[in-house]
Design a protein around this motif. Sequence first.
Motif, PDB file in Angstrom:
ATOM      1  N   TRP A 158       0.817  -1.222   0.000  1.00 35.38           N
ATOM      2  CA  TRP A 158       0.000   0.000   0.000  1.00 35.38           C
ATOM      3  C   TRP A 158       0.843   1.261   0.000  1.00 35.38           C
ATOM      4  CZ3 TRP A 158      -4.117  -1.687   4.191  1.00 35.38           C
ATOM      5  CH2 TRP A 158      -4.882  -2.724   3.643  1.00 35.38           C
ATOM      6  N   LEU A 159       1.766   1.349   0.961  1.00 36.71           N
ATOM      7  CA  LEU A 159       2.520   2.594   1.098  1.00 36.71           C
ATOM      8  C   LEU A 159       3.764   2.622   0.213  1.00 36.71           C
ATOM      9  CD1 LEU A 159       2.201   2.944   4.978  1.00 36.71           C
ATOM     10  CD2 LEU A 159       0.889   4.144   3.222  1.00 36.71           C
ATOM     11  N   GLY A 160       4.306   1.447  -0.073  1.00 37.20           N
ATOM     12  CA  GLY A 160       5.509   1.402  -0.902  1.00 37.20           C
ATOM     13  C   GLY A 160       6.732   1.996  -0.214  1.00 37.20           C
ATOM     14  N   TRP A 161       6.741   2.011   1.112  1.00 37.84           N
ATOM     15  CA  TRP A 161       7.856   2.637   1.835  1.00 37.84           C
ATOM     16  C   TRP A 161       9.042   1.692   2.032  1.00 37.84           C
ATOM     17  CZ3 TRP A 161       4.747   5.251   6.402  1.00 37.84           C
ATOM     18  CH2 TRP A 161       4.008   6.330   5.868  1.00 37.84           C
ATOM     19  N   LEU A 162       8.735   0.415   2.272  1.00 33.10           N
ATOM     20  CA  LEU A 162       9.791  -0.507   2.681  1.00 33.10           C
ATOM     21  C   LEU A 162       9.867  -1.711   1.747  1.00 33.10           C
ATOM     22  CD1 LEU A 162       9.007  -0.609   6.514  1.00 33.10           C
ATOM     23  CD2 LEU A 162      10.890   0.585   5.414  1.00 33.10           C
ATOM     24  N   PRO A 163      11.074  -2.270   1.556  1.00 30.41           N
ATOM     25  CA  PRO A 163      11.174  -3.509   0.781  1.00 30.41           C
ATOM     26  C   PRO A 163      10.449  -4.633   1.508  1.00 30.41           C
ATOM     27  CG  PRO A 163      13.282  -2.967   1.816  1.00 30.41           C
ATOM     28  CD  PRO A 163      12.366  -1.812   2.071  1.00 30.41           C
ATOM     29  N   GLY A 164       9.774  -5.477   0.769  1.00 30.44           N
ATOM     30  CA  GLY A 164       8.916  -6.507   1.368  1.00 30.44           C
ATOM     31  C   GLY A 164       9.677  -7.665   1.978  1.00 30.44           C
ATOM     32  N   GLY A 165      10.987  -7.645   1.906  1.00 33.53           N
ATOM     33  CA  GLY A 165      11.770  -8.738   2.475  1.00 33.53           C
ATOM     34  C   GLY A 165      13.176  -8.694   1.944  1.00 33.53           C
ATOM     35  N   GLY A 166      13.961  -9.684   2.312  1.00 35.72           N
ATOM     36  CA  GLY A 166      15.360  -9.687   1.911  1.00 35.72           C
ATOM     37  C   GLY A 166      16.212  -9.086   3.013  1.00 35.72           C
ATOM     38  N   TRP A 167      17.483  -8.899   2.735  1.00 38.32           N
ATOM     39  CA  TRP A 167      18.362  -8.383   3.778  1.00 38.32           C
ATOM     40  C   TRP A 167      19.514  -7.601   3.185  1.00 38.32           C
ATOM     41  CZ3 TRP A 167      17.818  -7.669   8.723  1.00 38.32           C
ATOM     42  CH2 TRP A 167      18.931  -7.264   9.461  1.00 38.32           C
ATOM     43  N   SER A 168      19.881  -6.496   3.867  1.00 37.32           N
ATOM     44  CA  SER A 168      21.098  -5.784   3.536  1.00 37.32           C
ATOM     45  C   SER A 168      21.642  -5.194   4.825  1.00 37.32           C
ATOM     46  CB  SER A 168      20.813  -4.677   2.523  1.00 37.32           C
ATOM     47  OG  SER A 168      21.919  -3.803   2.480  1.00 37.32           O
ATOM     48  N   PHE A 169      22.946  -5.379   5.048  1.00 39.40           N
ATOM     49  CA  PHE A 169      23.553  -4.799   6.249  1.00 39.40           C
ATOM     50  C   PHE A 169      23.681  -3.289   6.109  1.00 39.40           C
ATOM     51  CE2 PHE A 169      25.066  -9.174   6.880  1.00 39.40           C
ATOM     52  CZ  PHE A 169      24.686  -9.339   8.204  1.00 39.40           C
ATOM     53  N   ASN A 170      23.726  -2.813   4.858  1.00 40.23           N
ATOM     54  CA  ASN A 170      23.974  -1.391   4.639  1.00 40.23           C
ATOM     55  C   ASN A 170      22.700  -0.559   4.616  1.00 40.23           C
ATOM     56  OD1 ASN A 170      26.642  -2.196   4.210  1.00 40.23           O
ATOM     57  ND2 ASN A 170      26.169  -2.644   2.054  1.00 40.23           N
ATOM     58  N   ASP A 171      21.563  -1.224   4.467  1.00 44.63           N
ATOM     59  CA  ASP A 171      20.335  -0.471   4.284  1.00 44.63           C
ATOM     60  C   ASP A 171      19.324  -0.823   5.374  1.00 44.63           C
ATOM     61  OD1 ASP A 171      18.055   0.732   3.490  1.00 44.63           O
ATOM     62  OD2 ASP A 171      18.021  -0.109   1.462  1.00 44.63           O
ATOM     63  N   PRO A 172      19.226   0.021   6.409  1.00 47.17           N
ATOM     64  CA  PRO A 172      18.350  -0.298   7.542  1.00 47.17           C
ATOM     65  C   PRO A 172      16.871  -0.395   7.165  1.00 47.17           C
ATOM     66  CG  PRO A 172      19.870   1.469   8.104  1.00 47.17           C
ATOM     67  CD  PRO A 172      19.982   1.249   6.625  1.00 47.17           C
ATOM     68  N   SER A 173      16.492   0.034   5.960  1.00 51.30           N
ATOM     69  CA  SER A 173      15.077  -0.097   5.619  1.00 51.30           C
ATOM     70  C   SER A 173      14.673  -1.584   5.563  1.00 51.30           C
ATOM     71  CB  SER A 173      14.771   0.601   4.291  1.00 51.30           C
ATOM     72  OG  SER A 173      15.423  -0.054   3.242  1.00 51.30           O
ATOM     73  N   PHE A 174      15.667  -2.459   5.370  1.00 51.26           N
ATOM     74  CA  PHE A 174      15.373  -3.889   5.381  1.00 51.26           C
ATOM     75  C   PHE A 174      15.148  -4.405   6.802  1.00 51.26           C
ATOM     76  CE2 PHE A 174      17.388  -3.560   1.232  1.00 51.26           C
ATOM     77  CZ  PHE A 174      16.675  -4.473   0.465  1.00 51.26           C
ATOM     78  N   TRP A 175      15.608  -3.629   7.794  1.00 48.20           N
ATOM     79  CA  TRP A 175      15.546  -4.130   9.162  1.00 48.20           C
ATOM     80  C   TRP A 175      14.219  -3.821   9.833  1.00 48.20           C
ATOM     81  CZ3 TRP A 175      20.714  -1.936  11.636  1.00 48.20           C
ATOM     82  CH2 TRP A 175      21.780  -2.191  10.748  1.00 48.20           C
ATOM     83  N   ILE A 176      13.538  -2.772   9.349  1.00 44.65           N
ATOM     84  CA  ILE A 176      12.424  -2.204  10.125  1.00 44.65           C
ATOM     85  C   ILE A 176      11.320  -3.219  10.387  1.00 44.65           C
ATOM     86  CG2 ILE A 176      10.645  -0.406  10.143  1.00 44.65           C
ATOM     87  CD1 ILE A 176      12.640   1.355   8.600  1.00 44.65           C
ATOM     88  N   MET A 177      10.826  -3.875   9.349  1.00 43.06           N
ATOM     89  CA  MET A 177       9.710  -4.803   9.570  1.00 43.06           C
ATOM     90  C   MET A 177      10.109  -6.017  10.412  1.00 43.06           C
ATOM     91  SD  MET A 177       7.148  -4.536   6.325  1.00 43.06           S
ATOM     92  CE  MET A 177       8.279  -4.929   5.036  1.00 43.06           C
TER      93      MET A 177
END
Lengths: 307, 534
Positions: A158-177
Amino acid sequence: MFGYILRRLAVAIPTLLVLIVFSFLLMQMAPGGPFTQERALPPQVLANIEAKYGLDQPMLVQLWTYLRNVVFSFDFGPSFQYPDRTVNQVIAQGFPITLTYGLVSFAVAVLVGVSLGVTAAIRHNTWLDYLAVGVSIGAQVLPNFVMAPLLVIIFTLWLGWLPGGGWSFNDPSFWIMPVIALATSYMASIARITRASMLEVLGSNHIRTARAKGLPERKVILRHALKPAILPVISYLGPAFVSMITGSVVVDMYFSTGGIGKSFVDSALNRDYAVMMGVTILIGALTILFNLLVDILYAWIDPKIRY
Amino acid sequence: MKHFLTTSALALMLSLPAVAAQVPEGTKLADSQEYTWWLLDAIKSLDPAKNTDVEGSDVLRQLFEGLYNEDETGAMVPGVATEHSVSDDGLVYTFKLRDDAKWSNGDPVVAGDFVYAWQRVANPETASEYAWFIELMNIANSKEIVAGEAAPDTLGVKAIDDQTLEVTLHTPTPYFVKMLAHATTFPVPQKVIEAEGDNWTQPGKLVGNGAYTLAGHNLGVDLTVEKNDQYWDAENTVITKGKAVTVNDVNVGLTRYQAGELDRVDIPAGQYPRLEQEYPDQAISIPYACSYAYIYNVSDKGPEALKDVRVRKALSLAIDRDIIVEQVLQGGQRPAWTWTHWAIEGFQPPATPEADKDQAARLEEAKALLAEAGYGPDKPLNISIQYNTSEDHKKIAVAVQQFWKQLGVNVTLNNVEWKVHTDRLQNQDFEVARYAWCGDYNEASTFLDWFRTDGYNSGKWSNAEFDKLMADSKTAEDTTPLYQRAEEILADEKPAAFVYHYANVDMIKPDVKGIPMENVMGTWYLKDIYRTAE
């Protein structure tokens, strides 16, 4: 104190050994093996594979070889499920991921949980208390396997704010959910334990004395109430910390983080004895370590406790 | 000897030129040519000799190239080999390899690379789970090598020169060439494997001969491939980067597809009708070479009742396949009355009278058969169905329980985890068990061989005529009547109740072209795909 720590460490080693032996035997007793599959392997092919992994040896020989490799060369053997990798490589890939989102979740759960609990206790029976209790009960009853897909729908679709899954140590947007999904129920438990314990402490004599001496309420709470009130929370935090940093199969599954939690469950289902043993030992050692740390913290916070 | 055999070789020029993406004239390609596909699980191995999964094969086909590839209909088209000839007795295959095939490190791909790779799979030291595939190919000495009774270099595969590969079989195998697009037969780089050991499949180390190279691999997260400029047909390869993303939950996979993170995903069971209406240009259903069945245990360890063919027939007739296909699965699967998948190339199903009846008539017949066998209200039949943990298997088992209840049969459902299920199947420790078989190559014998006395055959059914038919089919000019007769025997004898034939039910982004829609094996190549400008 020092003697106590030594004694505890001396008990830890046989505990770990017993854990290894029991897990090893239990795993071997489960029906099917790592190479049991829908299309039965021709006996000769199976024999070749079992010979390569030493599974054709008597069970006690296997156990002895395993213990020897683990103790003397820190070698947890090859993975059966991932033939290109060793168990050490599988853990080295997955554990830093769960460790990262686990540590962040832990920090969030403790900060939010303790604040909520303390606020609820000092504003006992006001709307703030009800709100805090409501939030923590809500968080507790919402299982993460419901929350995880919901988070993906809301924040990714809906919001398109965060990646729906996966992982990156450099990108905290992957950590939020993953952090929200993992921290919520721990946060709720911490809030409830803190509130109950705080209420009890606030009713005790030394608080009444402190208030009677005219100390400002802020000082009463921070200096005199919080410390004793936090003791039950700490005994909860030790095991909670371990289960958070070793990951959650639900979080790993829904957010496909590649963490160790899913490897653990998969290894048991796939009879990947080697990975299962490796992760069991890791979790076992961490549990023993953090229980010890909790006990030391206890003594440090509460001078009444003697060892 | 070999010269004598190949003198009158039948030259088999393959029908289509080996092409990469076939972009029609005038198509406007998108600026960004990247493609992302979905994986349910971590890729377990990138070693062609050790991979055992369909998902792993999907990745390996991009990184390596075998003698032949499949086109969009599943027909064989040149890969590293451009043509081959077969000796009159059907035992010796001689392949001509292209001289411009290269490894990603620039080395030429030579016949010796195939010799090394195939010997390596058969070598007991490699401990390959797919050593059985080399055996299945009937290559001379394969059985002996796997059994450790012969040296790996005695395998019937030889490099005559760098561009000529000769393969000797111990038994004529009409479908041999169809097996050559399988990942187990891909060449592997000997130098790299010997230098790196088990770690050779890591990014930066892996050297392949496919249209793509391995750029990154985070176990259980994602895997990235990039266009390989050394590939012989690189100039016709359109997609520059491919990414396989692991999403462990089918429903989350669909959500992430809708959020634009994936270009292709599986549709969860039951959602196809809705999605097809909502996204008619994206939801697809393609027949897929797998069959679903309930296997009866007719071995000594099985229940007495199932040894009676009337009982087996009655139970099969009572299963309302239309309900399972249309109400439970809802994804274009088809009711099965044969073991061989209906879409397998060249397969012509025999007439099966049961298929043409309506369900009411089948039920009547089933009741009569069961009564004849001596089961009824006074002596009810009790049977257990074993299935492994999965929502779909459970739904089907519950439905079958209801169907059999109409016959007065009491069904116990026995749900066990996967390893327990397979372990019990292999030890005949079940009564009726859910099973599925996926073809290894596009020919009916990949299904029918299962029921041979020495086949996988978990229920231990055995029939001499059936065995003979399957043996004869290996050398027969025309296999159709033999396969038809074999299916008739299965229909008469009912070693299992065939339930449905699979379909791949997927969502694919509308600008993605070149995905094969008629390949029943589900084989696809990234080099054939391209994206159009919207």
